[in-house]
Write a protein that holds these residues in place. Structure first.
Motif, PDB file in Angstrom:
ATOM      1  N   ILE A  17       0.823  -1.136   0.052  1.00  0.00           N
ATOM      2  CA  ILE A  17      -0.062  -0.244  -0.157  1.00  0.00           C
ATOM      3  C   ILE A  17       0.678   1.430   0.038  1.00  0.00           C
ATOM      4  O   ILE A  17       0.740   2.027  -0.711  1.00  0.00           O
ATOM      5  N   VAL A  18       1.830   1.420   0.799  1.00  0.00           N
ATOM      6  CA  VAL A  18       2.859   2.363   0.720  1.00  0.00           C
ATOM      7  C   VAL A  18       3.327   2.574  -0.553  1.00  0.00           C
ATOM      8  O   VAL A  18       3.638   3.545  -1.173  1.00  0.00           O
ATOM      9  N   ALA A  19       3.917   1.540  -1.350  1.00  0.00           N
ATOM     10  CA  ALA A  19       4.364   1.655  -2.696  1.00  0.00           C
ATOM     11  C   ALA A  19       3.279   2.418  -3.686  1.00  0.00           C
ATOM     12  O   ALA A  19       3.679   3.090  -4.338  1.00  0.00           O
ATOM     13  N   GLN A  20       2.166   1.631  -3.566  1.00  0.00           N
ATOM     14  CA  GLN A  20       1.018   2.360  -4.164  1.00  0.00           C
ATOM     15  C   GLN A  20       0.750   3.643  -4.076  1.00  0.00           C
ATOM     16  O   GLN A  20       0.399   4.592  -4.839  1.00  0.00           O
ATOM     17  N   LEU A  21       0.887   4.119  -2.925  1.00  0.00           N
ATOM     18  CA  LEU A  21       0.717   5.356  -2.509  1.00  0.00           C
ATOM     19  C   LEU A  21       1.648   6.293  -2.909  1.00  0.00           C
ATOM     20  O   LEU A  21       1.292   7.597  -3.428  1.00  0.00           O
ATOM     21  N   LEU A  22       2.677   5.916  -2.967  1.00  0.00           N
ATOM     22  CA  LEU A  22       4.031   6.498  -3.534  1.00  0.00           C
ATOM     23  C   LEU A  22       4.019   6.792  -4.987  1.00  0.00           C
ATOM     24  O   LEU A  22       4.323   7.951  -5.755  1.00  0.00           O
ATOM     25  N   VAL A  23       3.421   5.730  -5.673  1.00  0.00           N
ATOM     26  CA  VAL A  23       3.237   5.840  -7.087  1.00  0.00           C
ATOM     27  C   VAL A  23       2.140   6.661  -7.551  1.00  0.00           C
ATOM     28  O   VAL A  23       2.204   7.646  -8.450  1.00  0.00           O
ATOM     29  N   LEU A  24       1.241   6.811  -6.717  1.00  0.00           N
ATOM     30  CA  LEU A  24       0.146   7.741  -6.828  1.00  0.00           C
ATOM     31  C   LEU A  24       0.436   9.176  -6.798  1.00  0.00           C
ATOM     32  O   LEU A  24       0.115   9.987  -7.690  1.00  0.00           O
ATOM     33  N   ILE A  25       1.301   9.390  -5.597  1.00  0.00           N
ATOM     34  CA  ILE A  25       1.828  10.854  -5.387  1.00  0.00           C
ATOM     35  C   ILE A  25       2.789  11.245  -6.601  1.00  0.00           C
ATOM     36  O   ILE A  25       2.728  12.177  -7.075  1.00  0.00           O
ATOM     37  N   LEU A  26       3.431  10.104  -6.939  1.00  0.00           N
ATOM     38  CA  LEU A  26       4.355  10.547  -8.150  1.00  0.00           C
ATOM     39  C   LEU A  26       3.647  10.793  -9.466  1.00  0.00           C
ATOM     40  O   LEU A  26       4.073  11.698 -10.262  1.00  0.00           O
ATOM     41  N   VAL A  27       2.662  10.383  -9.699  1.00  0.00           N
ATOM     42  CA  VAL A  27       1.884  10.376 -10.764  1.00  0.00           C
ATOM     43  C   VAL A  27       1.329  11.567 -10.936  1.00  0.00           C
ATOM     44  O   VAL A  27       1.391  12.600 -11.757  1.00  0.00           O
ATOM     45  N   ILE A  28       0.489  11.975  -9.857  1.00  0.00           N
ATOM     46  CA  ILE A  28      -0.096  13.315  -9.476  1.00  0.00           C
ATOM     47  C   ILE A  28       0.926  14.505  -9.741  1.00  0.00           C
ATOM     48  O   ILE A  28       0.667  15.360 -10.443  1.00  0.00           O
ATOM     49  N   PHE A  29       1.930  14.436  -8.916  1.00  0.00           N
ATOM     50  CA  PHE A  29       3.139  15.385  -8.875  1.00  0.00           C
ATOM     51  C   PHE A  29       3.614  15.558 -10.513  1.00  0.00           C
ATOM     52  O   PHE A  29       4.102  16.418 -10.876  1.00  0.00           O
ATOM     53  N   SER A  30       4.058  14.270 -11.132  1.00  0.00           N
ATOM     54  CA  SER A  30       4.377  14.540 -12.634  1.00  0.00           C
ATOM     55  C   SER A  30       3.541  15.292 -13.456  1.00  0.00           C
ATOM     56  O   SER A  30       4.079  15.940 -14.428  1.00  0.00           O
ATOM     57  N   THR A  31       1.983  14.904 -13.393  1.00  0.00           N
ATOM     58  CA  THR A  31       1.066  15.522 -14.110  1.00  0.00           C
ATOM     59  C   THR A  31       1.266  17.231 -13.897  1.00  0.00           C
ATOM     60  O   THR A  31       1.118  17.948 -14.882  1.00  0.00           O
ATOM     61  N   LEU A  32       1.359  17.405 -12.799  1.00  0.00           N
ATOM     62  CA  LEU A  32       1.244  19.037 -12.305  1.00  0.00           C
ATOM     63  C   LEU A  32       2.546  19.603 -12.887  1.00  0.00           C
ATOM     64  O   LEU A  32       2.543  20.656 -13.433  1.00  0.00           O
ATOM     65  N   LEU A  33       3.874  18.856 -12.799  1.00  0.00           N
ATOM     66  CA  LEU A  33       4.814  19.348 -13.379  1.00  0.00           C
ATOM     67  C   LEU A  33       4.734  19.536 -14.774  1.00  0.00           C
ATOM     68  O   LEU A  33       5.168  20.545 -15.279  1.00  0.00           O
ATOM     69  N   VAL A  34       4.253  18.406 -15.412  1.00  0.00           N
ATOM     70  CA  VAL A  34       4.199  18.535 -16.912  1.00  0.00           C
ATOM     71  C   VAL A  34       3.358  19.595 -17.643  1.00  0.00           C
ATOM     72  O   VAL A  34       3.473  20.187 -18.649  1.00  0.00           O
ATOM     73  N   ILE A  35       2.309  19.933 -16.533  1.00  0.00           N
ATOM     74  CA  ILE A  35       1.481  21.210 -17.169  1.00  0.00           C
ATOM     75  C   ILE A  35       2.141  22.531 -16.583  1.00  0.00           C
ATOM     76  O   ILE A  35       2.191  23.505 -17.299  1.00  0.00           O
ATOM     77  N   GLY A  36       2.942  22.631 -15.408  1.00  0.00           N
ATOM     78  CA  GLY A  36       3.179  23.555 -14.667  1.00  0.00           C
ATOM     79  C   GLY A  36       4.493  24.534 -15.382  1.00  0.00           C
ATOM     80  O   GLY A  36       4.418  25.402 -15.752  1.00  0.00           O
ATOM     81  N   ILE A  37       5.342  23.540 -15.419  1.00  0.00           N
ATOM     82  CA  ILE A  37       6.719  24.110 -16.034  1.00  0.00           C
ATOM     83  C   ILE A  37       6.604  24.625 -17.800  1.00  0.00           C
ATOM     84  O   ILE A  37       6.912  25.824 -17.665  1.00  0.00           O
ATOM     85  N   PRO A  38       5.829  23.825 -18.423  1.00  0.00           N
ATOM     86  CA  PRO A  38       5.641  24.687 -19.943  1.00  0.00           C
ATOM     87  C   PRO A  38       4.826  26.167 -19.731  1.00  0.00           C
ATOM     88  O   PRO A  38       5.210  26.862 -20.329  1.00  0.00           O
ATOM     89  N   VAL A  39       3.796  26.010 -18.906  1.00  0.00           N
ATOM     90  CA  VAL A  39       3.354  27.376 -18.721  1.00  0.00           C
ATOM     91  C   VAL A  39       4.151  28.493 -18.188  1.00  0.00           C
ATOM     92  O   VAL A  39       4.018  29.683 -18.513  1.00  0.00           O
ATOM     93  N   THR A  40       4.828  27.928 -17.225  1.00  0.00           N
ATOM     94  CA  THR A  40       5.890  28.796 -16.565  1.00  0.00           C
ATOM     95  C   THR A  40       6.929  29.281 -17.833  1.00  0.00           C
ATOM     96  O   THR A  40       7.253  30.588 -17.604  1.00  0.00           O
TER      97      THR A  40
END
Length: 62
Positions: A3-26
């Motif tokens: 469960i810890v590994a799955q939560l870390l992967v979920l956090i990583l996917v959400i954070f990656s999505t935010l970076l993929v959207i946020g960095i090009p806009v910046t």
């Protein structure tokens, strides 16, 4: 531990999505790079840390 590994992967996917959207806009916004440079570098460092932590936790799962 799974469960810890799955939560870390979920956090990583959400954070990656935010970076993929946020960095090009910046980068595309005029004058925003100078203001947001530290935020982009911090986000990249957190992302790299999440990748390393997730891989370490995943190595303990059989």
């Amino acid at each position: 531990m799974t469960i810890v590994a799955q939560l870390l992967v979920l956090i990583l996917v959400i954070f990656s999505t935010l970076l993929v959207i946020g960095i090009p806009v910046t980068l595309a916004s005029p004058g925003q790079w100078e203001k947001s440079k530290n935020l982009v570098y911090t986000g990249s460092g957190i992302w790299a840390g999440l990748v390393i932590i997730t891989s370490i936790v995943n190595s303990f799962i059989i």
